[in-house]
Design a protein around this motif. Structure first.
Motif, PDB file in Angstrom:
ATOM      1  N   UNK A  33     -14.958   4.509   6.678  1.00  0.00           N
ATOM      2  CA  UNK A  33     -14.219   3.251   6.802  1.00  0.00           C
ATOM      3  C   UNK A  33     -14.281   2.461   5.488  1.00  0.00           C
ATOM      4  N   UNK A  34     -15.470   2.407   4.885  1.00  0.00           N
ATOM      5  CA  UNK A  34     -15.595   1.683   3.612  1.00  0.00           C
ATOM      6  C   UNK A  34     -14.707   2.323   2.556  1.00  0.00           C
ATOM      7  N   UNK A  35     -14.690   3.665   2.542  1.00  0.00           N
ATOM      8  CA  UNK A  35     -13.850   4.379   1.570  1.00  0.00           C
ATOM      9  C   UNK A  35     -12.377   4.091   1.837  1.00  0.00           C
ATOM     10  N   UNK A  36     -12.012   4.032   3.102  1.00  0.00           N
ATOM     11  CA  UNK A  36     -10.607   3.786   3.445  1.00  0.00           C
ATOM     12  C   UNK A  36     -10.182   2.383   3.021  1.00  0.00           C
ATOM     13  N   UNK A  37     -11.049   1.417   3.226  1.00  0.00           N
ATOM     14  CA  UNK A  37     -10.713   0.049   2.810  1.00  0.00           C
ATOM     15  C   UNK A  37     -10.683  -0.061   1.283  1.00  0.00           C
ATOM     16  N   UNK A  38     -11.565   0.700   0.609  1.00  0.00           N
ATOM     17  CA  UNK A  38     -11.522   0.713  -0.854  1.00  0.00           C
ATOM     18  C   UNK A  38     -10.205   1.321  -1.327  1.00  0.00           C
ATOM     19  N   UNK A 127       3.961  -0.791   7.184  1.00  0.00           N
ATOM     20  CA  UNK A 127       4.880  -0.281   8.205  1.00  0.00           C
ATOM     21  C   UNK A 127       4.198   0.778   9.061  1.00  0.00           C
ATOM     22  N   UNK A 128       3.248   1.473   8.489  1.00  0.00           N
ATOM     23  CA  UNK A 128       2.584   2.554   9.214  1.00  0.00           C
ATOM     24  C   UNK A 128       1.468   2.012  10.121  1.00  0.00           C
ATOM     25  N   UNK A 129       0.590   1.169   9.530  1.00  0.00           N
ATOM     26  CA  UNK A 129      -0.572   0.787  10.353  1.00  0.00           C
ATOM     27  C   UNK A 129      -0.203  -0.228  11.437  1.00  0.00           C
ATOM     28  N   UNK A 157      -9.820   4.547  12.919  1.00  0.00           N
ATOM     29  CA  UNK A 157      -8.567   5.125  13.415  1.00  0.00           C
ATOM     30  C   UNK A 157      -7.366   4.499  12.699  1.00  0.00           C
ATOM     31  N   UNK A 158      -7.401   3.183  12.503  1.00  0.00           N
ATOM     32  CA  UNK A 158      -6.266   2.498  11.858  1.00  0.00           C
ATOM     33  C   UNK A 158      -6.252   2.768  10.348  1.00  0.00           C
ATOM     34  N   UNK A 159      -7.455   2.812   9.745  1.00  0.00           N
ATOM     35  CA  UNK A 159      -7.516   2.800   8.282  1.00  0.00           C
ATOM     36  C   UNK A 159      -7.801   4.151   7.648  1.00  0.00           C
ATOM     37  N   UNK A 164      -3.252   6.541   5.556  1.00  0.00           N
ATOM     38  CA  UNK A 164      -3.120   5.080   5.562  1.00  0.00           C
ATOM     39  C   UNK A 164      -1.852   4.598   4.856  1.00  0.00           C
ATOM     40  N   UNK A 165      -1.557   5.182   3.701  1.00  0.00           N
ATOM     41  CA  UNK A 165      -0.502   4.604   2.872  1.00  0.00           C
ATOM     42  C   UNK A 165       0.897   5.031   3.281  1.00  0.00           C
ATOM     43  N   UNK A 166       1.058   6.283   3.716  1.00  0.00           N
ATOM     44  CA  UNK A 166       2.415   6.744   4.024  1.00  0.00           C
ATOM     45  C   UNK A 166       2.429   7.721   5.196  1.00  0.00           C
ATOM     46  N   UNK A 167       1.585   7.478   6.161  1.00  0.00           N
ATOM     47  CA  UNK A 167       1.628   8.242   7.401  1.00  0.00           C
ATOM     48  C   UNK A 167       1.020   9.628   7.275  1.00  0.00           C
TER      49      UNK A 167
END
Lengths: 476, 395
Positions: A33-38, A127-129, A157-159, A164-167
């Motif tokens: 999750x931290x990596x995804x938010x980064x 648009x994706x999330x 799940x969301x991030x 994350x960026x383009x589905x």
């Protein structure tokens, strides 16, 4: 951060190593999750709050919907979630569009409304999330899934950064069960992940970017400087470019996810093999088309009402599909165009099905070829709308593509590499489509597979354009 | 785990729990004999690695083949280098080929404006300066030129002429080519100590360069691309019109750098005419290398260069390189500051600064390709002037 950037090649191995070194579920998912938010904040740190806010609202709404005693409360919380997601999406994506049109309208009637001097930067992947969040709360409302108890699980799940960026737009029902225990990565997943990642890079850097740089970019920027044959080739090349760009991203996302042990849904099924427009939309951006089907088309009534109501539903859904991609009139028309094509195809199909002669003709290979050509032409014509720099330029391109100009096949303005690249893409499509049909997956011996990947890497390193172009779908 | 089934020899005791209802008749019985689990012996590292490799055959083979491909690319490195030379490294290697009497160092004004052949043979203090070399590094800074001299002149030359201009000293400029091609670990340490404000930048770029150079494939990627372009063009003439122009120029430059005296002007600059461009309405309004001009940090390397010359017994001359009047008009304060710095250095250190004005050299806009680079005609005039100036000074 985007795939195919230098930073990503440092980021990905670091996250993979950390993730696989950790043993406990919470730690693994915490790192991810931290990596995804980064990953998200790398491109637009000022907008990290957007995804965090959406996550918090949808997480809380999911729990409230499940625990609510009355239908009214359940509906209320669903409304909160949908309004929050669509509100943020509208505010960031459509405000300028609405304002510009309001100005045009006001000026038409002489009202003193000034042109816009401000711009709104779009948060990455919004648009994706947002669609992912809506699908979650709706599914909880429909009692198709249980609300997620752990905020960490829901936020991941969301991030989850690969998509994350383009589905693709992942459904909770597809992803959350995989999260019950951190999935063990199998040797098969590692190998297939490599396959998808390299294929995605090849599609993006060797095919899409090369086509754009060599030919598509210059022709669409100034169609008047090129002849009709060049226009026709550019339209075909553009159709190939957008497919390779977007499906390349999806492939890389699927490959990355496999290295963490997760499976993401396929987003493309060789769309240019489609023999009708409805077949095309069953193969192109599947996660969006199925989302629109399940959360817009069916609630509108789908095809259960009268024929007229069904066509209206189709057109509404496709206009939404167009506007989801971008807040411009060109995208609106693109959606309308596809909605009309879908309706016309439905009328045609209904009219002919059951007539023995028509059925016999439609089951022949010759007819399949005609249907394929017609479908491809209709799709390529539609795609002009989303690349044209102006309506005039689009008119010139469409005029040439649809054969209103002199029908010549070749011109010296077309670089010799364009047909070569298109043949490579067509061959990939045909082989992939055939394997899909016969149900055979990656059955090539390991040494040949490995050698093919090395050749691909050599080509990627040496031949990809020096300046990385961003993925087209990141703009959506 | 092995399981075997066998017909019952005796009836089981009635105490065996039954999972079926009590009235369900027993139709038959089987005895399941479970063989004991084999004792797991500790598995050695090699065996574990072998198992891992066997399980992940595709990925392991991919890694192995990639290493083999990389080594193979390395074997052909001269071919790739010939098709896309590392300009800085090639010039430094060229200069270091033999002990030099006279070396010119500087940025693109030197690489485009000084032809050492026109100066070779000039007499200095009664001895002729036969072996000359132009160590002109396009886009370099004073810090880069110090490293180029350090590695390009293992034997200190008799005379070192530094053709300096304002952009060399602009501390807002950080050019990654220097850390990539010119610096060693020792140079990195010296930079970090001398210019701590850019320590992070230089460390990052130095590390990136070392990572990049670890792979032959990545290092020679452009050379391979140019080689592929040339090969494709031979098979399919006209297939890569733009790339082949670049490949041709790079091959020409590579040959010039391999055997020549460092004078390998870029095609565009060589034939360009600033006066013609101006007449056609093309007039640049800025030079990016002079943006956000500030001095002080690169200047430290000028002092290091002076120290190096003193230690090696090399006579150092600084030439304030002539640029177009338009450039000085666009950046008056920058050139004032630059010349102030030169004057300070001249006062504080035992060096001579030669002010090569356009008028004294005889240069006009017709002798420039753009705001700062001389064309071939300009290079001829400037090199002749240089020869005369050195001859006068050397008497």
């Amino acid at each position: 951060m985007i795939f195919a950037s230098k930073a990503f090649y440092l980021f990905l191995p670091t996250v993979l190593v950390l993730y696989h070194l950790l043993r406990r579920r919470q730690h693994k998912y915490g790192v991810l999750l931290a990596a995804s938010w980064l990953f998200y904040a790398w491109l637009s740190p000022q907008y990290l709050w957007v995804i965090v806010l959406c996550t918090v609202i949808d997480y809380a709404a999911g729990l409230r919907i499940e625990r609510a005693g009355s239908e009214r409360t359940r509906k209320g919380w669903l409304g909160v979630s949908v309004a929050a997601n669509l509100g943020l999406l509208f505010a960031f994506k459509y405000t300028t569009f609405v304002y510009d049109n309001a100005v045009s309208l006001a000026q038409l009637f002489g009202a003193p409304l000034h042109d816009r001097t401000w711009e709104i930067l779009l948060p990455i992947g919004i648009s994706f999330h947002t669609f992912q969040g809506i699908s979650y709360t709706v599914d909880v409302y429909r009692r198709q899934i249980q609300a997620v108890r752990s905020f960490l699980d829901y936020a991941l799940f969301v991030s989850f950064f690969p998509q994350l960026a383009a589905g693709p737009i992942v459904r909770a029902v597809e992803f959350l069960p995989q999260m019950a225990t951190p999935p063990r990565v199998t040797a098969r997943q590692v190998a297939d992940g490599l396959h998808f990642f390299i294929i995605g890079l090849v599609k993006k850097l060797l095919l899409a970017d090369q086509l754009d740089q060599l030919f598509v970019g210059p022709v669409f920027a100034d169609p008047a400087a090129f002849d009709p044959a060049a226009h026709r080739w550019a339209c075909v090349a553009w159709a190939a470019q957008i497919y390779c760009d977007f499906s390349g991203y999806s492939d890389m996302a699927i490959g990355c996810a496999k290295w963490f042990g997760f499976e993401l849904p396929r987003n493309f099924l060789f769309p240019y093999l489609a023999t009708s427009i409805s077949d095309f939309w069953r193969r192109w951006h599947l996660s969006l088309s199925t989302w629109l089907r399940d959360y817009v088309y069916f609630p509108l009534g789908g095809s259960r009402g009268s024929a007229a109501r069904t066509y209206a539903n189709l057109i509404v859904v496709f206009i939404m599909c167009g506007l989801w991609h971008g807040a411009t009139w060109a995208w609106f028309v693109y959606g309308l165009y596809n909605g009309l094509l879908m309706s016309l195809h439905r009328i045609w199909d209904r009219a002919l099905t059951g007539i023995p002669v028509a059925d016999a003709i439609r089951s022949t290979r010759a007819w399949a070829l005609v249907a394929w050509a017609g479908t491809f032409l209709a799709v390529a014509a539609g795609l002009i709308l989303i690349r044209m720099p102006s309506w005039e330029a689009g008119g010139i391109m469409a005029h040439s593509l649809l054969g209103f100009d002199l029908l010549t096949g070749w011109s010296r303005m077309i670089p010799v590499w364009v047909p070569v690249l298109l043949v490579v893409i067509a061959a990939g499509h045909l082989v992939g489509g055939w394997r899909e049909r016969v149900g055979r997956t990656f059955d090539v011996p390991a040494p040949i597979r490995a050698a093919a990947y090395v050749v691909a890497v050599v080509l990627l390193v040496t031949l990809s354009p020096g300046i990385g172009k961003t993925f087209i779908y990141l703009a959506f | 785990m092995n399981t075997t089934t066998a017909p019952p020899k005796t009836a089981p005791p009635e105490t065996v729990p039954r999972f079926l209802p009590a009235d369900t008749p027993v139709l038959g019985r089987v005895t399941v004999v479970i063989a004991p689990q084999p004792v797991e012996l500790p598995v050695g590292l090699v065996r574990r690695l072998w198992r891992f490799a066997d399980r992940n055959r595709t990925v392991v083979l991919f890694a192995l083949f990639l290493v083999i491909a990389d080594v193979a690319v390395g074997w052909f490195s001269p071919v790739w280098a010939r098709h896309s030379p590392d300009d800085y490294a090639a010039r430094v290697a060229g200069c270091a080929r033999e002990p030099r009497d006279l070396v010119f160092v500087g940025g693109s004004p030197v690489s485009e404006g000084i032809d050492p052949d026109k100066i070779a043979g000039v007499s200095w203090a009664g001895k002729t300066l036969d072996s000359t070399y132009a160590l002109g590094l396009s886009g370099g800074t004073t810090s880069d030129f110090y490293h180029a001299v350090l590695h390009g002149c293992p034997t200190p030359p008799r005379i070192l002429v530094y053709g300096i201009t304002a952009s060399d000293l602009n501390d807002s400029r950080h050019e990654p080519h220097g850390p990539y091609s010119l610096m060693t670990w020792g140079d990195l340490g010296r930079w970090v100590r001398l210019r701590p404000e850019s320590a992070e930048w230089v460390t990052r770029h130095f590390a990136l360069s070392r990572v990049g150079q670890a792979s032959n494939l990545f290092r020679y990627r452009h050379g391979i691309r140019m080689w592929a372009t040339t090969s494709a063009e031979q098979q399919l003439p006209g297939s890569c019109p733009e790339a082949i122009r670049e490949a041709d120029e790079l091959r020409e430059r590579s040959a010039a750098l391999e055997n020549g005296n460092g004078y390998a002007p870029a095609r565009g600059y060589s034939v360009g005419r600033y006066d013609v461009a101006k007449a056609a309405g093309v007039q640049p309004t800025e030079l990016p290398y002079l943006r956000k001009f500030r001095t002080g940090s690169h200047l430290k390397y000028l002092h290091k260069l002076i120290d190096w010359c003193e230690a090696g017994g090399t006579k150092l001359l600084l030439i304030d390189m002539p640029v177009t009047a338009d450039l000085e008009a666009i950046y008056p304060s920058e050139f004032t500051e630059f010349r102030l710095r030169l004057a300070e250095v001249e006062q504080s250190r035992p060096i001579r600064v030669i002010r090569a004005t356009r008028e004294s050299v005889g240069l006009t806009d017709a002798h420039y390709a753009d705001l700062i680079h001389m064309n071939r005609d300009g290079a001829v005039i400037f090199s002749r002037w240089m020869r005369e100036t050195l001859a006068k000074m050397g008497r």
